[in-house]
Scaffold this active site. Structure first.
Site, PDB file in Angstrom:
ATOM      1  N   PHE A  60       0.833  -1.206   0.000  1.00 23.31           N
ATOM      2  CA  PHE A  60       0.000   0.000   0.000  1.00 23.31           C
ATOM      3  C   PHE A  60       0.876   1.269   0.000  1.00 23.31           C
ATOM      4  O   PHE A  60       0.885   2.046  -0.962  1.00 23.31           O
ATOM      5  CB  PHE A  60      -0.949  -0.079   1.203  1.00 23.31           C
ATOM      6  CG  PHE A  60      -1.565   1.217   1.636  1.00 23.31           C
ATOM      7  CD1 PHE A  60      -2.179   2.055   0.717  1.00 23.31           C
ATOM      8  CD2 PHE A  60      -1.542   1.593   2.978  1.00 23.31           C
ATOM      9  CE1 PHE A  60      -2.759   3.256   1.130  1.00 23.31           C
ATOM     10  CE2 PHE A  60      -2.114   2.778   3.396  1.00 23.31           C
ATOM     11  CZ  PHE A  60      -2.717   3.616   2.465  1.00 23.31           C
TER      12      PHE A  60
ATOM     13  N   TYR B 154       4.516  -7.916  16.120  1.00 24.17           N
ATOM     14  CA  TYR B 154       4.692  -6.734  15.259  1.00 24.17           C
ATOM     15  C   TYR B 154       5.379  -5.615  16.040  1.00 24.17           C
ATOM     16  O   TYR B 154       6.366  -5.040  15.596  1.00 24.17           O
ATOM     17  CB  TYR B 154       3.319  -6.291  14.759  1.00 24.17           C
ATOM     18  CG  TYR B 154       3.329  -5.098  13.834  1.00 24.17           C
ATOM     19  CD1 TYR B 154       3.938  -5.152  12.585  1.00 24.17           C
ATOM     20  CD2 TYR B 154       2.699  -3.903  14.196  1.00 24.17           C
ATOM     21  CE1 TYR B 154       3.915  -4.057  11.718  1.00 24.17           C
ATOM     22  CE2 TYR B 154       2.672  -2.807  13.337  1.00 24.17           C
ATOM     23  CZ  TYR B 154       3.279  -2.890  12.098  1.00 24.17           C
ATOM     24  OH  TYR B 154       3.255  -1.811  11.248  1.00 24.17           O
TER      25      TYR B 154
ATOM     26  N   ARG C 151      -8.573  -3.596   8.585  1.00 22.26           N
ATOM     27  CA  ARG C 151      -8.554  -2.255   9.187  1.00 22.26           C
ATOM     28  C   ARG C 151      -9.906  -1.589   8.989  1.00 22.26           C
ATOM     29  O   ARG C 151     -10.650  -1.907   8.071  1.00 22.26           O
ATOM     30  CB  ARG C 151      -7.397  -1.451   8.616  1.00 22.26           C
ATOM     31  CG  ARG C 151      -6.093  -2.021   9.168  1.00 22.26           C
ATOM     32  CD  ARG C 151      -4.907  -1.219   8.806  1.00 22.26           C
ATOM     33  NE  ARG C 151      -4.242  -1.751   7.645  1.00 22.26           N
ATOM     34  CZ  ARG C 151      -2.988  -1.483   7.327  1.00 22.26           C
ATOM     35  NH1 ARG C 151      -2.256  -0.727   8.093  1.00 22.26           N
ATOM     36  NH2 ARG C 151      -2.452  -1.996   6.245  1.00 22.26           N
TER      37      ARG C 151
HETATM   38  P1  NAD Z   1       1.533  -3.667   3.079  1.00 21.43           P
HETATM   39  O1  NAD Z   1       1.333  -5.034   3.649  1.00 21.43           O
HETATM   40  O2  NAD Z   1       0.571  -3.178   2.053  1.00 21.43           O
HETATM   41  O3  NAD Z   1       2.989  -3.532   2.460  1.00 21.43           O
HETATM   42  C1  NAD Z   1       4.112  -4.197   2.978  1.00 21.43           C
HETATM   43  C2  NAD Z   1       4.888  -4.777   1.805  1.00 21.43           C
HETATM   44  O4  NAD Z   1       6.064  -5.433   2.299  1.00 21.43           O
HETATM   45  C3  NAD Z   1       4.070  -5.829   1.053  1.00 21.43           C
HETATM   46  O5  NAD Z   1       4.089  -5.555  -0.341  1.00 21.43           O
HETATM   47  C4  NAD Z   1       4.796  -7.139   1.368  1.00 21.43           C
HETATM   48  O6  NAD Z   1       4.668  -8.104   0.344  1.00 21.43           O
HETATM   49  C5  NAD Z   1       6.223  -6.652   1.585  1.00 21.43           C
HETATM   50  N1  NAD Z   1       7.035  -7.563   2.394  1.00 21.43           N
HETATM   51  C6  NAD Z   1       6.728  -8.080   3.616  1.00 21.43           C
HETATM   52  N2  NAD Z   1       7.705  -8.909   4.028  1.00 21.43           N
HETATM   53  C7  NAD Z   1       8.654  -8.902   3.045  1.00 21.43           C
HETATM   54  C8  NAD Z   1       9.903  -9.565   2.893  1.00 21.43           C
HETATM   55  N3  NAD Z   1      10.373 -10.418   3.813  1.00 21.43           N
HETATM   56  N4  NAD Z   1      10.635  -9.330   1.764  1.00 21.43           N
HETATM   57  C9  NAD Z   1      10.175  -8.467   0.811  1.00 21.43           C
HETATM   58  N5  NAD Z   1       8.985  -7.832   0.907  1.00 21.43           N
HETATM   59  C10 NAD Z   1       8.236  -8.047   2.017  1.00 21.43           C
HETATM   60  O7  NAD Z   1       1.607  -2.664   4.308  1.00 21.43           O
HETATM   61  P2  NAD Z   1       1.638  -1.070   4.333  1.00 21.43           P
HETATM   62  O8  NAD Z   1       0.418  -0.624   5.014  1.00 21.43           O
HETATM   63  O9  NAD Z   1       1.990  -0.545   2.997  1.00 21.43           O
HETATM   64  O10 NAD Z   1       2.860  -0.820   5.329  1.00 21.43           O
HETATM   65  C11 NAD Z   1       4.172  -0.537   4.839  1.00 21.43           C
HETATM   66  C12 NAD Z   1       5.100  -0.261   6.007  1.00 21.43           C
HETATM   67  O11 NAD Z   1       4.611   0.845   6.760  1.00 21.43           O
HETATM   68  C13 NAD Z   1       5.237  -1.435   6.977  1.00 21.43           C
HETATM   69  O12 NAD Z   1       6.593  -1.531   7.384  1.00 21.43           O
HETATM   70  C14 NAD Z   1       4.355  -1.041   8.131  1.00 21.43           C
HETATM   71  O13 NAD Z   1       4.800  -1.596   9.336  1.00 21.43           O
HETATM   72  C15 NAD Z   1       4.487   0.472   8.123  1.00 21.43           C
HETATM   73  N6  NAD Z   1       3.283   1.098   8.726  1.00 21.43           N
HETATM   74  C16 NAD Z   1       2.094   1.167   8.048  1.00 21.43           C
HETATM   75  C17 NAD Z   1       0.993   1.767   8.655  1.00 21.43           C
HETATM   76  C18 NAD Z   1      -0.327   1.912   7.941  1.00 21.43           C
HETATM   77  O14 NAD Z   1      -1.228   2.580   8.470  1.00 21.43           O
HETATM   78  N7  NAD Z   1      -0.519   1.349   6.769  1.00 21.43           N
HETATM   79  C19 NAD Z   1       1.100   2.262   9.963  1.00 21.43           C
HETATM   80  C20 NAD Z   1       2.314   2.132  10.621  1.00 21.43           C
HETATM   81  C21 NAD Z   1       3.405   1.575   9.996  1.00 21.43           C
END
Ligand code: NAD
Length: 319
Positions: A12, A146, A187
């Site tokens: 995302f 997490y 969510r």
């Molecule tokens: P998401 O799940 O859409 O994206 C995470 C991406 O990481 C996915 O495409 C997944 O395939 C990839 N990934 C996971 N493990 C992997 C690995 N071992 N090797 C390669 N790729 C891997 O989540 P998001 O909402 O886009 O979140 C992105 C980042 O932002 C995360 O680190 C998350 O902790 C952080 N974050 C997001 C939010 C939110 O509100 N969306 C809030 C706090 C923190």
């Protein structure tokens, strides 16, 4: 041309970052193993000569021959529905994945920005959460995998900064929403919008008095962009400080949907925080950043995205 590596590029937030840095004239190396992301999020970049995609699990290794100037480390399951299903992968990407990212940064002499989270505060006893608040995390609770992965990631990133003088940024992201989320990622905003689109009652966990604050994706991307070029090495909260109850959110979504909806109250999941609101004074002071997109606009843009999604299988992609 500067080169930026984005881990989690098919997710995302990562996919929006790819768009932003390509628009700013960067060569973008996107890396993802699709464990929670989707190729559909980056399909539109397939013909862009400045976008190079690596399908790779960063837990195993990160092999990039090219020069890298910046790294945005976003790879990690992010949604409770994901990390409760894949707890070991979540811990490993926070630990081994982050180690591999930092080693690459050290070798390439690249600046690293890591995506930490408001979850490092756990179920906060201090409100709103300032960066100096040290958190209230149950290490062995369901969300511990997490929260602790991210706390470890912050610790190892700071250790690389103090040991090798590696330039770093640590951002703590609060709830963010917008196009390219998955409808069924558990969510609340996609859940409500999915229920609206499927003509179902809205489900509220608990009595709906718990609060959240929601940041629209474009505002977050702007904050990340600004943070990357700032040399402040300590954590910075990025989120929208406007707090609402889940009951209020449901009413706003019903208004946008334009039709009455039944509400079903369900039991609150274990460990669900009661209050969550960022104190963004550090972001305002250090980055001169604050969110500008109102919820009405952001929710409408997100609803439009879900309405226009042509491939319904994307709505059901779970690890
Ligand atoms: P998401 O799940 O859409 O994206 C995470 C991406 O990481 C996915 O495409 C997944 O395939 C990839 N990934 C996971 N493990 C992997 C690995 N071992 N090797 C390669 N790729 C891997 O989540 P998001 O909402 O886009 O979140 C992105 C980042 O932002 C995360 O680190 C998350 O902790 C952080 N974050 C997001 C939010 C939110 O509100 N969306 C809030 C706090 C923190």
């Amino acid at each position: 041309m500067k080169t930026i590596l984005i881990t989690g590029a098919a997710g995302f937030i990562g996919s929006h970052l790819c768009d932003r840095f390509l628009n700013e004239g960067y060569r973008v190396l996107g890396m993802d193993n699709f464990i929670t992301g989707s190729p559909a999020n980056i399909d539109h970049l397939a013909d862009n000569p400045n976008f190079i995609f690596y399908e790779n699990d960063i837990i195993e290794s990160i092999d990039v021959q090219a020069n890298v100037d910046y790294i945005l480390h976003f790879a990690s399951p992010a949604s409770p529905i994901d990390y409760l299903k894949i707890p070991i992968e979540t811990l490993r990407v926070g630990a081994m994945g982050s180690y591999n990212v930092l080693e690459l940064a050290r070798i390439k002499n690249a600046k690293v920005l890591i995506a930490s989270t408001s979850e490092v505060y756990g179920d906060p006893l201090s409100h709103p959460q300032k960066e100096e608040y040290l958190g209230n995390v149950n290490t062995i609770g369901p969300r511990g995998v997490y929260d602790e992965a991210k706390r470890y990631m912050e610790a190892i990133t700071m250790a690389y900064h103090t040991t090798y003088n590696l330039p770093i940024s640590i951002i703590r992201i609060f709830n963010t929403y917008g196009p390219r989320m998955r409808l069924n990622d558990g969510r609340v905003i996609p859940a409500f919008l999915g229920q609206v689109l499927n003509n179902e009652p809205l489900s509220i966990f608990g009595d709906g008095s718990q609060t959240r604050s929601f940041c629209y994706i474009d505002d977050l991307v702007e904050g990340i962009y600004t943070a990357l070029f700032n040399d402040y090495p300590y954590p910075i909260n990025l989120g929208n400080p406007e707090e609402i109850t889940i009951n209020e959110l449901s009413r706003e979504i019903i208004k946008i949907a334009g039709e009455e909806k039944e509400i079903l109250f369900k039991p609150l999941p274990k460990g669900d925080p009661v209050k969550r609101k960022p104190d963004t004074s550090v972001a305002r002071k250090i980055l001169n950043w604050e969110p500008i997109t109102g919820r009405d606009k952001g929710l409408r843009l997100t609803l439009d995205y879900f309405k226009n999604l042509s491939n319904p299988t994307l709505l059901n992609k779970n690890p």
